[in-house]
Design a protein around this motif. Structure first.
Motif, PDB file in Angstrom:
ATOM      1  N   TRP A 177      35.985 -63.507 -98.447  1.00 25.72           N
ATOM      2  CA  TRP A 177      35.042 -64.393 -99.774  1.00 25.72           C
ATOM      3  C   TRP A 177      32.925 -63.943 -98.995  1.00 25.72           C
ATOM      4  O   TRP A 177      32.237 -64.246-100.533  1.00 25.72           O
ATOM      5  CB  TRP A 177      35.280 -65.407-100.408  1.00 25.72           C
ATOM      6  CG  TRP A 177      33.909 -66.214-101.341  1.00 25.72           C
ATOM      7  CD1 TRP A 177      33.632 -65.999-102.546  1.00 25.72           C
ATOM      8  CD2 TRP A 177      33.509 -67.047-100.794  1.00 25.72           C
ATOM      9  NE1 TRP A 177      32.894 -66.764-103.193  1.00 25.72           N
ATOM     10  CE2 TRP A 177      32.429 -67.420-101.996  1.00 25.72           C
ATOM     11  CE3 TRP A 177      32.199 -67.657 -99.698  1.00 25.72           C
ATOM     12  CZ2 TRP A 177      31.210 -68.436-102.362  1.00 25.72           C
ATOM     13  CZ3 TRP A 177      31.687 -68.598 -99.283  1.00 25.72           C
ATOM     14  CH2 TRP A 177      31.055 -68.908-101.159  1.00 25.72           C
TER      15      TRP A 177
ATOM     16  N   ALA B  80      32.768 -62.261-102.433  1.00 21.53           N
ATOM     17  CA  ALA B  80      32.167 -62.203-103.525  1.00 21.53           C
ATOM     18  C   ALA B  80      30.829 -63.362-104.309  1.00 21.53           C
ATOM     19  O   ALA B  80      30.948 -63.808-105.752  1.00 21.53           O
ATOM     20  CB  ALA B  80      33.640 -63.977-103.833  1.00 21.53           C
TER      21      ALA B  80
ATOM     22  N   PRO C 290      30.680 -58.694-107.765  1.00 16.33           N
ATOM     23  CA  PRO C 290      29.813 -60.394-108.766  1.00 16.33           C
ATOM     24  C   PRO C 290      28.814 -59.477-108.881  1.00 16.33           C
ATOM     25  O   PRO C 290      29.073 -59.371-110.508  1.00 16.33           O
ATOM     26  CB  PRO C 290      30.177 -61.696-108.187  1.00 16.33           C
ATOM     27  CG  PRO C 290      31.164 -61.674-107.269  1.00 16.33           C
ATOM     28  CD  PRO C 290      31.157 -60.382-106.587  1.00 16.33           C
TER      29      PRO C 290
ATOM     30  N   VAL D  68      29.919 -56.331-110.851  1.00 16.57           N
ATOM     31  CA  VAL D  68      30.407 -56.756-112.174  1.00 16.57           C
ATOM     32  C   VAL D  68      29.125 -57.459-113.692  1.00 16.57           C
ATOM     33  O   VAL D  68      29.022 -56.847-114.702  1.00 16.57           O
ATOM     34  CB  VAL D  68      31.513 -57.294-112.123  1.00 16.57           C
ATOM     35  CG1 VAL D  68      31.864 -58.629-113.867  1.00 16.57           C
ATOM     36  CG2 VAL D  68      32.604 -57.360-111.084  1.00 16.57           C
ATOM     37  N   GLN D  69      28.098 -58.095-113.307  1.00 15.77           N
ATOM     38  CA  GLN D  69      27.231 -58.196-113.697  1.00 15.77           C
ATOM     39  C   GLN D  69      26.323 -57.071-114.433  1.00 15.77           C
ATOM     40  O   GLN D  69      26.044 -57.407-115.096  1.00 15.77           O
ATOM     41  CB  GLN D  69      26.213 -58.899-112.819  1.00 15.77           C
ATOM     42  CG  GLN D  69      26.564 -61.089-112.060  1.00 15.77           C
ATOM     43  CD  GLN D  69      26.327 -61.481-110.958  1.00 15.77           C
ATOM     44  OE1 GLN D  69      24.754 -61.472-111.196  1.00 15.77           O
ATOM     45  NE2 GLN D  69      26.990 -62.318-111.716  1.00 15.77           N
TER      46      GLN D  69
ATOM     47  N   TYR E 281      42.735 -60.099-117.798  1.00 21.53           N
ATOM     48  CA  TYR E 281      42.023 -61.413-117.037  1.00 21.53           C
ATOM     49  C   TYR E 281      42.583 -62.079-117.732  1.00 21.53           C
ATOM     50  O   TYR E 281      42.185 -63.290-117.031  1.00 21.53           O
ATOM     51  CB  TYR E 281      40.012 -61.439-116.643  1.00 21.53           C
ATOM     52  CG  TYR E 281      40.197 -59.952-116.602  1.00 21.53           C
ATOM     53  CD1 TYR E 281      40.867 -60.042-114.960  1.00 21.53           C
ATOM     54  CD2 TYR E 281      39.432 -58.920-116.650  1.00 21.53           C
ATOM     55  CE1 TYR E 281      40.291 -58.780-114.055  1.00 21.53           C
ATOM     56  CE2 TYR E 281      39.267 -57.516-116.053  1.00 21.53           C
ATOM     57  CZ  TYR E 281      39.586 -57.164-114.702  1.00 21.53           C
ATOM     58  OH  TYR E 281      38.996 -56.163-113.985  1.00 21.53           O
TER      59      TYR E 281
ATOM     60  N   ALA F 232      37.819 -70.164-108.969  1.00 25.74           N
ATOM     61  CA  ALA F 232      36.161 -68.381-109.352  1.00 25.74           C
ATOM     62  C   ALA F 232      36.305 -67.768-108.019  1.00 25.74           C
ATOM     63  O   ALA F 232      36.019 -66.571-108.796  1.00 25.74           O
ATOM     64  CB  ALA F 232      35.687 -69.357-109.775  1.00 25.74           C
ATOM     65  N   MET F 233      36.631 -68.281-107.213  1.00 28.56           N
ATOM     66  CA  MET F 233      36.190 -67.733-105.617  1.00 28.56           C
ATOM     67  C   MET F 233      37.735 -66.965-105.943  1.00 28.56           C
ATOM     68  O   MET F 233      37.035 -65.822-105.074  1.00 28.56           O
ATOM     69  CB  MET F 233      36.134 -69.080-104.297  1.00 28.56           C
ATOM     70  CG  MET F 233      34.469 -69.376-104.521  1.00 28.56           C
ATOM     71  SD  MET F 233      34.618 -69.797-103.203  1.00 28.56           S
ATOM     72  CE  MET F 233      35.413 -71.888-103.042  1.00 28.56           C
TER      73      MET F 233
ATOM     74  N   TRP G 211      39.322 -65.877-108.477  1.00 23.28           N
ATOM     75  CA  TRP G 211      39.292 -64.532-108.895  1.00 23.28           C
ATOM     76  C   TRP G 211      38.499 -63.600-108.730  1.00 23.28           C
ATOM     77  O   TRP G 211      38.876 -62.417-108.706  1.00 23.28           O
ATOM     78  CB  TRP G 211      38.917 -65.179-109.846  1.00 23.28           C
ATOM     79  CG  TRP G 211      38.725 -64.378-111.465  1.00 23.28           C
ATOM     80  CD1 TRP G 211      40.103 -63.589-112.197  1.00 23.28           C
ATOM     81  CD2 TRP G 211      37.824 -64.157-112.129  1.00 23.28           C
ATOM     82  NE1 TRP G 211      39.399 -62.592-112.199  1.00 23.28           N
ATOM     83  CE2 TRP G 211      37.166 -62.661-112.992  1.00 23.28           C
ATOM     84  CE3 TRP G 211      36.153 -64.239-111.799  1.00 23.28           C
ATOM     85  CZ2 TRP G 211      37.035 -62.691-113.915  1.00 23.28           C
ATOM     86  CZ3 TRP G 211      35.626 -63.723-112.079  1.00 23.28           C
ATOM     87  CH2 TRP G 211      35.243 -62.561-113.806  1.00 23.28           C
ATOM     88  N   GLN G 212      37.432 -64.134-108.478  1.00 23.61           N
ATOM     89  CA  GLN G 212      36.393 -63.244-107.831  1.00 23.61           C
ATOM     90  C   GLN G 212      37.122 -62.144-106.446  1.00 23.61           C
ATOM     91  O   GLN G 212      36.741 -61.075-107.040  1.00 23.61           O
ATOM     92  CB  GLN G 212      35.334 -63.555-107.464  1.00 23.61           C
ATOM     93  CG  GLN G 212      34.047 -64.265-108.499  1.00 23.61           C
ATOM     94  CD  GLN G 212      33.780 -63.181-108.888  1.00 23.61           C
ATOM     95  OE1 GLN G 212      34.272 -61.665-109.012  1.00 23.61           O
ATOM     96  NE2 GLN G 212      33.455 -63.385-109.986  1.00 23.61           N
ATOM     97  N   THR G 213      37.183 -62.848-105.589  1.00 27.99           N
ATOM     98  CA  THR G 213      38.182 -62.340-104.125  1.00 27.99           C
ATOM     99  C   THR G 213      39.110 -61.157-104.433  1.00 27.99           C
ATOM    100  O   THR G 213      39.371 -60.158-104.055  1.00 27.99           O
ATOM    101  CB  THR G 213      38.491 -63.128-103.238  1.00 27.99           C
ATOM    102  OG1 THR G 213      37.281 -64.334-103.330  1.00 27.99           O
ATOM    103  CG2 THR G 213      39.558 -62.343-102.437  1.00 27.99           C
TER     104      THR G 213
ATOM    105  N   PHE H 275      38.777 -59.191-106.840  1.00 33.41           N
ATOM    106  CA  PHE H 275      38.251 -57.635-106.862  1.00 33.41           C
ATOM    107  C   PHE H 275      39.104 -56.764-106.091  1.00 33.41           C
ATOM    108  O   PHE H 275      38.808 -55.798-106.211  1.00 33.41           O
ATOM    109  CB  PHE H 275      36.944 -58.024-107.477  1.00 33.41           C
ATOM    110  CG  PHE H 275      37.522 -58.385-108.807  1.00 33.41           C
ATOM    111  CD1 PHE H 275      37.738 -58.012-110.240  1.00 33.41           C
ATOM    112  CD2 PHE H 275      36.105 -59.931-109.490  1.00 33.41           C
ATOM    113  CE1 PHE H 275      37.420 -58.359-111.402  1.00 33.41           C
ATOM    114  CE2 PHE H 275      36.680 -60.149-110.352  1.00 33.41           C
ATOM    115  CZ  PHE H 275      37.228 -59.109-112.200  1.00 33.41           C
TER     116      PHE H 275
END
Length: 284
Positions: A17, A21, A26, A29-30, A76, A274-275, A277-279, A281
């Motif tokens: 992370w 992350a 991220p 994705v943004q 998701y 949240a971390m 979830w980001q991980t 990816f």
């Protein structure tokens, strides 16, 4: 750590992370989300462009976009109905939009539509897209980036205020928990990566977030030592937020979460989720 000055001490996630992350995934994705929002905004502005003409030319339309949005929400686990997805794409309830913009399709448009069905976009199941869905005529126009050079200046970053009117100034501490990094078996790279990511975030904030001071330390995977360092930073009020990296696996020496729980007043479970979830990816 029993005070708001420390903020949330980040808990169990995965070791990657620190580099992931807050960095590449991220941001990717943004950037993709930004492109989606610009497309939606452009289609809302170009209410003169008919859905059926977009379908005939490119094989998709606003309804397809809403269906992709709805399908992504299901992938998701985000609660989002198709009607809500449609409203977000059209900028208003679909029935209301039709009354203002929909016109009858011509025989030529319908003929092209039927002939090109094999090349229409495949979307998740949803309300049927009628062949007669069209938009009213109006003035034309180009997108906001049409004709720009690839190296044109990017738009000014949007500052995310915190209600105080000025920039957020934060003293940051990063604690790497690793036996081998502490012993010098290998160089600690995760701690510097966290600091680098925080610095990059500050640069992207447009001045709304400033790193007033940053420090880092490497400790062995010892629960008591980790807890004592976290407590020391908190009680000294020397930092506003502490980031920990390492020691979050399933080995007997991975004790960072346990050490953290010794000293925190309240766990920020939402941040941990949240971390994770980001991980996902990076490492599903």
């Amino acid at each position: 750590l029993g005070s708001s000055e420390l903020g949330a001490v980040l808990q169990r996630s995965t070791h990657s992370w620190a580099v992931g992350a807050m960095a590449a995934a991220p941001l990717t994705v943004q950037a993709e989300a930004y492109a989606f929002r610009q497309l939606v905004e452009h289609l809302q502005w170009r209410s003169d462009v008919q859905n059926i003409d977009i379908m005939n030319l490119a094989g998709f339309c606003r309804n397809c976009l809403a269906k992709w949005y709805h399908a992504g929400a299901k992938v998701y686990g985000m609660p989002l109905g198709y009607d809500e997805a449609t409203e977000r794409v059209y900028g208003e309830p679909y029935a209301q939009w039709k009354k203002k913009h929909q016109a009858k399709a011509s025989e030529e448009q319908l003929s092209i539509f039927e002939a090109s069905k094999a090349k229409h976009a495949r979307t998740d199941a949803g309300p049927a897209v009628g062949a007669g869905l069209v938009l009213g005529a109006g003035a034309g126009g180009h997108s906001t980036v049409c004709g720009q050079e690839c190296d044109a200046p990017p738009p000014a970053p949007v500052a995310q205020g915190h209600g105080g009117g000025g920039p957020v100034r934060a003293a940051v501490a990063v604690l790497t928990c690793s036996d081998r990094a502490h012993q010098g078996v290998y160089e600690d790279k995760s701690g510097p990566a966290v600091l680098e990511a925080i610095g990059a975030f500050a640069e992207r904030s447009g001045g709304s977030f400033v790193v007033a001071r940053a420090e880092s330390k490497v400790l062995p995977d010892n629960e008591a030592e980790i807890a004592e360092q976290l407590r020391s930073w908190s009680e000294a009020r020397s930092c506003d937020v502490v980031f920990t990296t390492g020691g979050t696996g399933f080995g007997p020496r991975d004790v960072t979460p346990e050490a953290t729980r010794r000293v925190i007043t309240r766990a920020a479970e939402g941040l941990s989720r949240a971390m994770a979830w980001q991980t996902s990816f990076h490492e599903p």
